[in-house]
Design a protein around this motif. Sequence first.
Motif, PDB file in Angstrom:
ATOM      1  N   GLY A   1      15.852  46.409  75.246  1.00 24.32           N
ATOM      2  CA  GLY A   1      17.187  47.022  76.008  1.00 24.32           C
ATOM      3  C   GLY A   1      17.028  45.129  77.196  1.00 24.32           C
ATOM      4  N   LEU A   2      17.749  45.479  78.527  1.00 22.94           N
ATOM      5  CA  LEU A   2      17.959  44.723  79.804  1.00 22.94           C
ATOM      6  C   LEU A   2      17.446  44.852  80.596  1.00 22.94           C
ATOM      7  CD1 LEU A   2      22.050  44.582  78.696  1.00 22.94           C
ATOM      8  CD2 LEU A   2      20.472  42.631  77.840  1.00 22.94           C
ATOM      9  N   ARG A   3      17.049  43.817  80.806  1.00 22.70           N
ATOM     10  CA  ARG A   3      16.207  44.030  82.524  1.00 22.70           C
ATOM     11  C   ARG A   3      16.548  43.418  83.609  1.00 22.70           C
ATOM     12  NH1 ARG A   3      10.216  43.435  82.320  1.00 22.70           N
ATOM     13  NH2 ARG A   3       9.974  41.525  82.149  1.00 22.70           N
ATOM     14  N   ARG A   4      17.203  44.155  84.645  1.00 20.17           N
ATOM     15  CA  ARG A   4      18.040  42.902  85.675  1.00 20.17           C
ATOM     16  C   ARG A   4      16.650  42.442  86.568  1.00 20.17           C
ATOM     17  NH1 ARG A   4      22.567  44.588  86.575  1.00 20.17           N
ATOM     18  NH2 ARG A   4      23.935  42.882  88.198  1.00 20.17           N
ATOM     19  N   THR A   5      16.553  41.282  87.434  1.00 20.29           N
ATOM     20  CA  THR A   5      15.225  40.439  87.984  1.00 20.29           C
ATOM     21  C   THR A   5      16.825  40.157  88.777  1.00 20.29           C
ATOM     22  OG1 THR A   5      14.307  40.319  86.926  1.00 20.29           O
ATOM     23  CG2 THR A   5      13.286  39.716  88.354  1.00 20.29           C
ATOM     24  N   PRO A   6      15.993  39.906  90.370  1.00 23.30           N
ATOM     25  CA  PRO A   6      17.116  39.504  91.795  1.00 23.30           C
ATOM     26  C   PRO A   6      16.454  37.566  91.420  1.00 23.30           C
ATOM     27  CG  PRO A   6      15.953  41.448  92.652  1.00 23.30           C
ATOM     28  CD  PRO A   6      15.589  40.288  91.110  1.00 23.30           C
ATOM     29  N   LEU A   7      17.672  36.585  91.558  1.00 16.34           N
ATOM     30  CA  LEU A   7      17.287  35.716  91.854  1.00 16.34           C
ATOM     31  C   LEU A   7      16.842  34.496  92.609  1.00 16.34           C
ATOM     32  CD1 LEU A   7      19.939  34.006  89.137  1.00 16.34           C
ATOM     33  CD2 LEU A   7      17.558  33.789  88.605  1.00 16.34           C
ATOM     34  N   LYS A   8      15.584  33.988  93.309  1.00 17.00           N
ATOM     35  CA  LYS A   8      15.856  32.884  94.505  1.00 17.00           C
ATOM     36  C   LYS A   8      16.453  33.383  95.666  1.00 17.00           C
ATOM     37  CE  LYS A   8      10.873  32.088  92.988  1.00 17.00           C
ATOM     38  NZ  LYS A   8       9.921  30.925  93.492  1.00 17.00           N
ATOM     39  N   GLY A   9      17.754  32.526  94.854  1.00 18.70           N
ATOM     40  CA  GLY A   9      18.632  31.799  95.684  1.00 18.70           C
ATOM     41  C   GLY A   9      19.926  32.963  95.654  1.00 18.70           C
ATOM     42  N   GLY A  10      19.504  34.041  95.080  1.00 12.87           N
ATOM     43  CA  GLY A  10      20.862  35.024  95.270  1.00 12.87           C
ATOM     44  C   GLY A  10      22.062  35.174  94.126  1.00 12.87           C
ATOM     45  N   GLY A  11      21.724  35.916  93.876  1.00 14.65           N
ATOM     46  CA  GLY A  11      22.588  37.140  92.568  1.00 14.65           C
ATOM     47  C   GLY A  11      21.142  37.204  91.869  1.00 14.65           C
ATOM     48  N   ASP A  12      21.696  37.978  90.217  1.00 12.13           N
ATOM     49  CA  ASP A  12      20.501  38.523  89.695  1.00 12.13           C
ATOM     50  C   ASP A  12      20.720  37.985  88.438  1.00 12.13           C
ATOM     51  OD1 ASP A  12      19.911  40.609  91.331  1.00 12.13           O
ATOM     52  OD2 ASP A  12      21.495  42.543  91.063  1.00 12.13           O
ATOM     53  N   ASP A  13      19.596  38.010  87.379  1.00 11.75           N
ATOM     54  CA  ASP A  13      19.217  37.433  86.130  1.00 11.75           C
ATOM     55  C   ASP A  13      19.312  38.547  84.815  1.00 11.75           C
ATOM     56  OD1 ASP A  13      18.909  34.772  83.940  1.00 11.75           O
ATOM     57  OD2 ASP A  13      17.027  36.552  83.782  1.00 11.75           O
ATOM     58  N   ILE A  14      20.032  38.710  84.140  1.00  6.38           N
ATOM     59  CA  ILE A  14      19.922  39.727  83.234  1.00  6.38           C
ATOM     60  C   ILE A  14      19.119  39.300  82.070  1.00  6.38           C
ATOM     61  CG2 ILE A  14      20.605  41.470  81.595  1.00  6.38           C
ATOM     62  CD1 ILE A  14      22.387  41.539  84.212  1.00  6.38           C
ATOM     63  N   ALA A  15      17.254  39.696  81.697  1.00 14.41           N
ATOM     64  CA  ALA A  15      16.945  39.286  80.666  1.00 14.41           C
ATOM     65  C   ALA A  15      16.760  40.398  79.130  1.00 14.41           C
ATOM     66  CB  ALA A  15      16.195  38.973  80.743  1.00 14.41           C
ATOM     67  N   VAL A  16      16.979  40.309  78.019  1.00 13.79           N
ATOM     68  CA  VAL A  16      16.109  41.017  76.998  1.00 13.79           C
ATOM     69  C   VAL A  16      15.081  41.363  77.061  1.00 13.79           C
ATOM     70  CG1 VAL A  16      16.524  41.195  75.079  1.00 13.79           C
ATOM     71  CG2 VAL A  16      18.400  40.012  75.697  1.00 13.79           C
ATOM     72  N   VAL A  17      14.384  42.702  77.293  1.00 22.76           N
ATOM     73  CA  VAL A  17      12.974  42.740  76.920  1.00 22.76           C
ATOM     74  C   VAL A  17      13.274  43.717  75.660  1.00 22.76           C
ATOM     75  CG1 VAL A  17      12.641  42.874  79.807  1.00 22.76           C
ATOM     76  CG2 VAL A  17      13.594  44.253  78.837  1.00 22.76           C
ATOM     77  N   ARG A  18      11.441  44.049  75.233  1.00 23.82           N
ATOM     78  CA  ARG A  18      10.882  44.761  74.207  1.00 23.82           C
ATOM     79  C   ARG A  18       9.683  44.954  74.967  1.00 23.82           C
ATOM     80  NH1 ARG A  18       8.173  40.922  69.751  1.00 23.82           N
ATOM     81  NH2 ARG A  18       7.791  42.750  68.317  1.00 23.82           N
TER      82      ARG A  18
END
Length: 511
Positions: A230-247
């Motif tokens: 799937g995809l997981r959303r993680t907040p970035l320290k400088g603002g905005g979100d990073d989305i990563a592939v997860v398993r």
Amino acid sequence: MNTTGPARRVTIVAARHREAVALVAAEGSGAELSVLCVEEDGKDGRAALDRALAEAERRGCRVMGPPRTVGGENGGGHAALLRELRALNPQRVRLADPDPVHVSYDGERDVPVHDEPAENADAALAGLAAAGELERESGTPVFVDCQRAGADGRSGTAAQPRYPHPAHWLTEGFDGRLSAFLPSAAGVVRWTQREPGGTAWRGPELLPGPRLMPGLRVVRDAHGFPHLFGLRRTPLKGGGDDIAVVRATQYRTGHPLTPWHSLGGPNPGSGRKSREVGFPAAGFDGVGGLFVFVRNFGHSVSYRHQGADGVWTPWQHLRGVRVADELVTVTTAGGEVELFARARDSAAVLRWYRSGPDGAWTEDRAVQFSPRPGSMAAGPEPGTVLFRDSRTNEPCVWWPGATGPVPLGGADDGAGLVTGVRGVEADGWSYSLLVRSGPGRACAVGVHAEGRADAGVWWNALPVDSAVMPAVVRDRTGTVTLATLVAGFRLRLSHRASPSDGFEFGHWYTV
């Protein structure tokens, strides 16, 4: 496909009235429909939504009162939205795309340019957060559909879901018991068969997946272990979100999954670029290696490979034609993983293959079929692809070397994937068994001699509808099990009446 089905209570959450119009239009007949808007809209926007709701009633929806604006009410924002969802108790929430695709890039400012108002994505994320909280506090699954905007450069194509429901959501585990996995607002929902071949199940059970987006890919390895992507959303320290592939992997049926392991993404560290990563497709090769593919920010394909020794490569890129966010892996009879992708700006399909385990990837632009968006899936026989023809809607199959697509019959007004299993024995012959959704979310089963789809398919309607794509699995004993999802988030299942004679299915039972 329209995944509303028997799950009748559907709530649309949109930024404003005018942004809710397309979401209402995407809803099929039979839903009890309510609309929540985060902000008030002008007269024209309200009138457009009123017309869309009137049209929804004409096609068989029941509109549950006028649209409500929640952003400025007591408590405002998240609290007001959650209160409304509690009162409505939806079984499904329909949202806009929280991560719309860019249409150009401003090199001077180093930012992507979108033609969707930023408020749409904000409202979608707010709706997803509130739906997840509602599910966690109520203990009842809430399913989410996010409608992608601007995902396809072709004119006249219908909007597609941002996060797909899994095609093979019913799967056999290492110990012979079956598991069913579906994505929800708060993570992944699982049902577990208590004994191999039995009719007693446990579930639905929420498998928490913090910040998971509401999509899922289920892939079974050669040892019988289901792997979830799937995809997981993680907040970035400088603002905005990073989305990563997860398993995550289920090694023991009915027991907790492994932790969700991040594979990162092809555009890491940039909240603007990584959030557009496509949904992962994955496949195991004949020696136990795993390939994970995604569409990247530039609309080409990126992948990672995990060898049989467990070592991962970094993200690598396949150059070629721009692709839509619709990737399908198949494993050939020789154990090689191949990738199919629908082109972004044409009706074409691209294929990537390798000449051997260490060979370079080759792009094949001579694939001889044109699928309806959202209809491609791996076929039950090695190296084959199932799809619906873009002109006729008829289910078809294609494989490398075929002179053209082979029609499978059943050209109705159904939609979505066709999937199946092979090795179904009857009267001494081996057959492939297919399942699909038909008109009004009815389900149908088709059968053809294995390797001889061109000899014709016999389709039979099933006495059951499904809120999601029906699923089928053939276990190690040869038992074939069909699964659907009915109202109240309950599984409805049936087993093939005889393991070696005919294709009738026995009593349907609900768990």
